[in-house]
Every structure is written in C-alpha cells, then in structure tokens.
Design a protein around this motif. Structure first.
Motif, short mmCIF file in Angstrom:
data_model
loop_
_atom_site.label_atom_id
_atom_site.label_comp_id
_atom_site.label_asym_id
_atom_site.label_seq_id
_atom_site.Cartn_x
_atom_site.Cartn_y
_atom_site.Cartn_z
N MET A 1 0.82 -1.19 0.00
CA MET A 1 0.00 0.00 0.00
C MET A 1 0.87 1.26 0.00
SD MET A 1 -3.00 1.54 2.41
CE MET A 1 -2.99 0.25 3.54
N VAL A 2 1.96 1.24 0.77
CA VAL A 2 2.85 2.40 0.82
C VAL A 2 3.49 2.63 -0.54
CG1 VAL A 2 4.96 3.29 1.88
CG2 VAL A 2 3.24 2.20 3.31
N THR A 3 3.89 1.56 -1.18
CA THR A 3 4.49 1.69 -2.52
C THR A 3 3.49 2.31 -3.49
OG1 THR A 3 5.88 -0.24 -2.11
CG2 THR A 3 5.58 0.41 -4.40
N THR A 4 2.25 1.90 -3.40
CA THR A 4 1.20 2.47 -4.26
C THR A 4 1.01 3.95 -3.96
OG1 THR A 4 0.10 0.33 -4.42
CG2 THR A 4 -1.23 2.28 -4.93
N ALA A 5 1.01 4.31 -2.70
CA ALA A 5 0.88 5.72 -2.32
C ALA A 5 2.04 6.54 -2.89
CB ALA A 5 0.80 5.87 -0.80
N ILE A 6 3.25 6.00 -2.79
CA ILE A 6 4.42 6.70 -3.33
C ILE A 6 4.26 6.87 -4.84
CG2 ILE A 6 6.90 6.51 -3.79
CD1 ILE A 6 7.13 5.14 -1.01
N GLU A 7 3.86 5.81 -5.52
CA GLU A 7 3.69 5.88 -6.98
C GLU A 7 2.65 6.93 -7.37
OE1 GLU A 7 2.71 1.84 -7.96
OE2 GLU A 7 4.80 1.17 -7.74
N LEU A 8 1.54 6.98 -6.64
CA LEU A 8 0.50 7.97 -6.93
C LEU A 8 1.00 9.39 -6.70
CD1 LEU A 8 -2.65 6.20 -5.44
CD2 LEU A 8 -2.17 6.62 -7.86
N ILE A 9 1.69 9.60 -5.59
CA ILE A 9 2.20 10.94 -5.29
C ILE A 9 3.29 11.32 -6.31
CG2 ILE A 9 3.36 12.41 -3.59
CD1 ILE A 9 2.04 10.59 -1.41
N ASP A 10 4.19 10.36 -6.62
CA ASP A 10 5.22 10.62 -7.63
C ASP A 10 4.58 11.07 -8.94
OD1 ASP A 10 7.62 10.11 -6.31
OD2 ASP A 10 7.74 8.02 -6.95
N ARG A 11 3.53 10.38 -9.35
CA ARG A 11 2.92 10.65 -10.65
C ARG A 11 2.05 11.90 -10.65
NH1 ARG A 11 -0.60 6.20 -11.75
NH2 ARG A 11 -2.27 7.53 -10.97
N ASP A 12 1.20 12.06 -9.60
CA ASP A 12 0.17 13.08 -9.64
C ASP A 12 0.32 14.20 -8.62
OD1 ASP A 12 -1.03 11.54 -11.66
OD2 ASP A 12 -2.16 10.38 -10.18
N LEU A 82 15.18 13.48 -4.30
CA LEU A 82 14.94 14.07 -5.62
C LEU A 82 14.50 13.05 -6.67
CD1 LEU A 82 17.72 16.79 -5.69
CD2 LEU A 82 15.26 17.06 -5.26
N ARG A 83 14.65 11.76 -6.37
CA ARG A 83 14.06 10.74 -7.25
C ARG A 83 12.53 10.74 -7.11
NH1 ARG A 83 18.55 7.76 -5.82
NH2 ARG A 83 17.48 6.55 -4.23
N HIS A 84 12.06 11.37 -6.04
CA HIS A 84 10.62 11.45 -5.74
C HIS A 84 10.26 12.91 -5.43
CE1 HIS A 84 10.52 7.06 -5.33
NE2 HIS A 84 11.62 7.17 -4.62
N PRO A 85 10.42 13.82 -6.40
CA PRO A 85 10.23 15.24 -6.08
C PRO A 85 8.85 15.59 -5.53
CG PRO A 85 10.45 14.90 -8.46
CD PRO A 85 10.76 13.60 -7.80
N ASN A 86 7.81 14.90 -5.97
CA ASN A 86 6.48 15.18 -5.43
C ASN A 86 6.30 14.66 -4.00
OD1 ASN A 86 5.54 16.54 -7.68
ND2 ASN A 86 4.74 14.69 -8.64
#
Length: 184
Positions: A1-12, A82-86
């Motif tokens: 679930m945390v990975t999914t949250a990171i992916e969503l925040i990274d993207r959007d 910085l790999r995850h700026p959002n």
C-alpha cells in the motif's frame, strides 16, 4: 500500500492524493485501508519512512574522513528525495522521528569513533540534515540555485547539476567552518 501511495504521489502530486485513489489503485474499498492504518497521516508517515529507508547507506568512513562520509550520506539522502520530487513535501512534513532518532544514534556513535566531541555530534547531524532537506525542497519545488560558484572547478551542465554543486559546496564550507577541537 505504501508503494502504491508513493507511486500515486510521484505521478500526480500531493494535491491529487487521497485514500480513495490509493484504494482504487489497489482494487480494494477505501474503508479496508483502515485495517492497516489509523488515518491518512499514518499512511503519509509510512511513505516518508519508506523514502528515508530507500536511501543507500555509505560505508563507514576511513580514519580522518568523517567529513567526506557525512557529505556522501547527505548526497545519498538528497538524491533519494529528488528521485521522488512530489514526495519531498511529504517527507518534510511527516518525517518519521523515531527513524531519525535511530539514524542519529548510529551516526553519533560513528562520529564518536572518529574523535568528534559529544557536544558537536547532534549539532553536525541536525545542521547537515536540515541543509539536505532544505536543498531538496528547493530543488523539488523548482527553485534552482540562484548563483554561480566562481570558486568551483566543476562546470554545471543543468540546473540540477548546479544545485548539486551548490549543495556540496555549502556542506563543505559548513563542515570546514565548524571547530570540533579534534585533529582526527
């Protein structure tokens, strides 16, 4: 679930983040997320924790090289952020304090092995941590370095390169200026 949250925040970005979106991405119903997390804040704390834990550790320093080691640790953490700026604002806001305490304990012990007086260890760790997070926030939110470094021998190719050079030069200047009372 945390990975999914990171992916969503990274993207959007954070503005688009919601528990409903996480649930939809996982193909579950929103209320089921509360079986694992008490609330949104707890999920975001885990997101921040995951990013911190993603940071590769630098090998322990050789004798007399603790400054270089500390700079390398800061560079690794900044690079991970910085790999995850959002996600940078999430890490900044929901920083996992217990994890930070563990890291500070480990790093303080390492600095002690290199002769850094106890009175300076937490100061050095907190100051370099703040410089690292602050630099990442500026870069991630689109505020690149506003100055050129005439004393730097490196030539910046991009704004990101200039920010990295400025960050390292700031750390070097700070650490050179701290009198720790030890020649080791």
């Amino acid at each position: 679930m945390v990975t999914t949250a990171i992916e969503l925040i990274d993207r959007d970005g954070m503005a688009a983040f919601s528990l409903d979106r996480v649930a939809r991405a996982l193909n579950v119903r929103g209320p089921s997320l509360y079986n694992h997390f008490a609330d949104r804040s707890e999920i975001l704390t885990e997101v921040a924790r995951a990013i911190v834990l993603e940071t590769p550790r630098v090998p322990d320093p050789e004798p007399g090289r603790w400054r270089e080691w500390l700079i390398a640790e800061c560079r690794e953490f900044r690079s991970t952020l910085l790999r995850h700026p959002n996600v940078v604002p999430v890490v900044f806001t929901w920083f996992p304090e217990k994890l930070l305490d563990k890291l500070y304990d480990r790093y303080s012990a390492l600095l002690a092995e290199h002769g850094v007086p106890e009175s300076h260890r937490l100061f050095l760790l907190e100051a370099t941590h703040r410089m690292t997070v602050g630099s990442a926030v500026c870069t991630a939110t689109g505020r690149p370095a506003a100055l050129e470094l005439p004393w730097s021998t490196a030539t910046a190719g991009t704004d990101a390169d200039a920010d990295e050079i400025l960050f390292v030069e700031m750390l070097k200047a700070f650490l050179a200026g701290v009198d720790i009372g030890s020649s080791r």
